[in-house]
Design an enzyme around this catalytic site. Structure first.
Site, short mmCIF file in Angstrom:
data_model
loop_
_atom_site.label_atom_id
_atom_site.label_comp_id
_atom_site.label_asym_id
_atom_site.label_seq_id
_atom_site.Cartn_x
_atom_site.Cartn_y
_atom_site.Cartn_z
N LYS A 111 6.93 -3.41 -5.18
CA LYS A 111 8.14 -3.32 -4.50
C LYS A 111 9.24 -4.22 -5.10
O LYS A 111 10.51 -3.67 -5.06
CB LYS A 111 7.83 -3.75 -3.06
N LYS A 194 2.39 6.75 -5.70
CA LYS A 194 1.91 7.02 -4.38
C LYS A 194 3.06 7.56 -3.78
O LYS A 194 4.28 7.60 -4.07
CB LYS A 194 1.49 5.54 -3.66
N LYS A 197 7.22 7.64 1.92
CA LYS A 197 8.58 7.75 2.78
C LYS A 197 9.77 7.27 2.28
O LYS A 197 10.90 7.60 2.63
CB LYS A 197 8.36 7.56 4.28
P1 AMP Z 1 3.59 2.56 5.39
O1 AMP Z 1 3.92 4.15 5.24
O2 AMP Z 1 3.35 1.79 4.00
O3 AMP Z 1 3.97 1.75 6.58
O4 AMP Z 1 1.74 2.84 5.57
C1 AMP Z 1 1.30 3.20 6.90
C2 AMP Z 1 -0.28 3.67 6.60
O5 AMP Z 1 -0.32 4.80 6.13
C3 AMP Z 1 -1.04 2.68 5.72
O6 AMP Z 1 -2.26 2.62 6.34
C4 AMP Z 1 -0.99 3.18 4.55
O7 AMP Z 1 -2.01 2.82 3.71
C5 AMP Z 1 -1.02 4.61 4.95
N1 AMP Z 1 -0.37 5.40 3.64
C6 AMP Z 1 0.95 5.24 3.30
N2 AMP Z 1 1.16 6.19 2.16
C7 AMP Z 1 0.08 6.90 1.66
C8 AMP Z 1 -0.39 7.77 0.80
N3 AMP Z 1 0.23 7.97 -0.06
N4 AMP Z 1 -1.58 8.19 0.87
C9 AMP Z 1 -2.44 7.57 1.85
N5 AMP Z 1 -2.29 6.73 2.72
C10 AMP Z 1 -0.99 6.40 2.60
#
Ligand code: AMP
Ligand code: TRP
Length: 347
Positions: A111, A194, A197
């Site tokens: 990041k 990955k 969003k």
């Molecule tokens: P975040 O969007 O970083 O707040 O992630 C929220 C949850 O979604 C966390 O448990 C992440 O590990 C999961 N997550 C985020 N992006 C992915 C992805 N590309 N594939 C699988 N899990 C994800």
């Protein structure tokens, strides 16, 4: 009952990666566990967010989580900044975690990018706050996507060091819950990155609010290689884009990668993508409709989140107060009649 905690950042519209890697498993865990789910706005501002955008994304995230099947009668859904215990314990953990440990975190390196000097100090101590989120509830199980594995190992190191330094057995060990064929959903444009969003390219992801046409178009344009769909898992080696699409399909169909390949192996990507888009639309259309319904009633949504914060505080406040006592802080003053907020001289 075993307590479960997980969080998600309001840094954009949730993606199919968030859903398949995390939120869908939250929904399953509601059965037989005491669950707390948190929209982590303190984490989101480790990277600058325009205030009105943050407020909108916080409500959108809460609405989407409800639309995915989190039931506020069974689980506590709340916003992190509305429960001050998180920030209080995070400060203590900032003083427990070692710089050397944080320096090994790959998410910070990703990041912060090339210009580490320009990253916020919050981004660096982000994992300490995440450890505090979980520890403030003595939660034992944490359902996340695969990318959070390293942060959860660190959370256990912090809890253990706290217990050791203060000679207590206060914070329990936590167990990551990382499930399914899509615990790591990759970008549709680059199978080594990955799906996120906050990726600048909207074509890289499927958002939970995308309509049928957008989904079909993004899947049709998703990167693949010239070889056909392989007939067994060995044929996915060194083909990250192919592995990603097959993994997403398996997760949506509730089947294994081998089963999907048995059905589609040997064919071209065209028909496979069509079938994939169809399954995705079937899963996401009701979620998008329910999200819109919640967003149409922001008053009800805010009230639900306030209620969640009250329930969360009732658990976290005594645990964090005890951590503060262990550290050696003086007790907070008991509230005194006539000295409530709003009185001159008493903030
Ligand atoms: P975040 O969007 O970083 O707040 O992630 C929220 C949850 O979604 C966390 O448990 C992440 O590990 C999961 N997550 C985020 N992006 C992915 C992805 N590309 N594939 C699988 N899990 C994800
Ligand atoms: N760091 C997590 C992510 O970006 C979100 C998060 C914050 C979280 N606090 C948490 C996840 C506590 C699980 C438990 O994906």
């Amino acid at each position: 009952m075993i307590r479960v905690f997980s969080g998600i950042q309001p840094s954009g519209i949730p993606t199919i990666g968030n859903y398949l890697g995390a939120i869908r498993n939250w929904v399953t865990l509601q059965e037989g566990h005491e669950c707390l789910f948190c929209v982590v706005d303190l984490h989101a501002i480790t990277v600058f967010q325009a205030p009105e955008t943050l407020r909108a994304h916080t409500r959108e995230m809460a609405a989407a989580v409800l639309a995915c099947g989190i039931d506020p009668a069974r689980s506590v859904l709340f916003v992190q900044s509305q429960v001050s215990a998180h920030a209080r314990l995070a400060w203590i953990f900032n003083c427990v975690a070692r710089l050397g440990w944080l320096n090994r975190m790959t998410q910070f390196k990703d990041k912060a990018g090339r210009d580490r000097e320009a990253a916020s100090s919050g981004l660096f101590v982000y994992p300490n706050l995440m450890a505090a989120d979980i520890a403030a509830y003595h939660a034992r199980r944490v359902p996340v996507g695969d990318d959070q594995r390293q942060h959860l190992e660190l959370a256990n190191d912090i809890a253990e060091k706290f217990n050791h330094d203060y000679g207590v057995d206060f914070f329990p060990r936590i167990e990551p819950v990382i499930l399914g064929a899509a615990a790591r959903v990759m970008s549709l444009r680059d199978g080594t990155k990955k799906m996120s969003k906050s990726d600048p390219s909207d074509q890289s992801r499927i958002s939970l609010t995308d309509g049928a046409d957008a989904i079909a178009l993004k899947i049709r344009r998703a990167k693949t290689d010239p070889a056909p769909v392989p007939e067994s898992e060995a044929g996915l080696a060194d083909r990250p884009e192919a592995r990603n699409l097959v993994g997403i399909y398996a997760a949506l169909a509730g089947s294994s990668v081998e089963q999907v390949l048995a059905e589609h192996g040997g064919r071209g990507w065209g028909p496979f993508k069509e079938a994939l888009a169809e399954r995705m639309v079937a899963t996401l259309a009701p979620i998008a409709a329910e999200t819109r319904r919640w967003l149409g009633d922001p008053g009800a949504l805010d009230a639900l989140l306030h209620e969640g914060a009250i329930r969360a505080r009732a658990i976290a406040d005594p645990i964090v107060a005890e951590a503060e006592r262990i550290v050696g802080f003086l007790e907070h003053a008991a509230p005194r009649a006539g000295f409530g907020p709003g009185r001159a001289g008493n903030p």
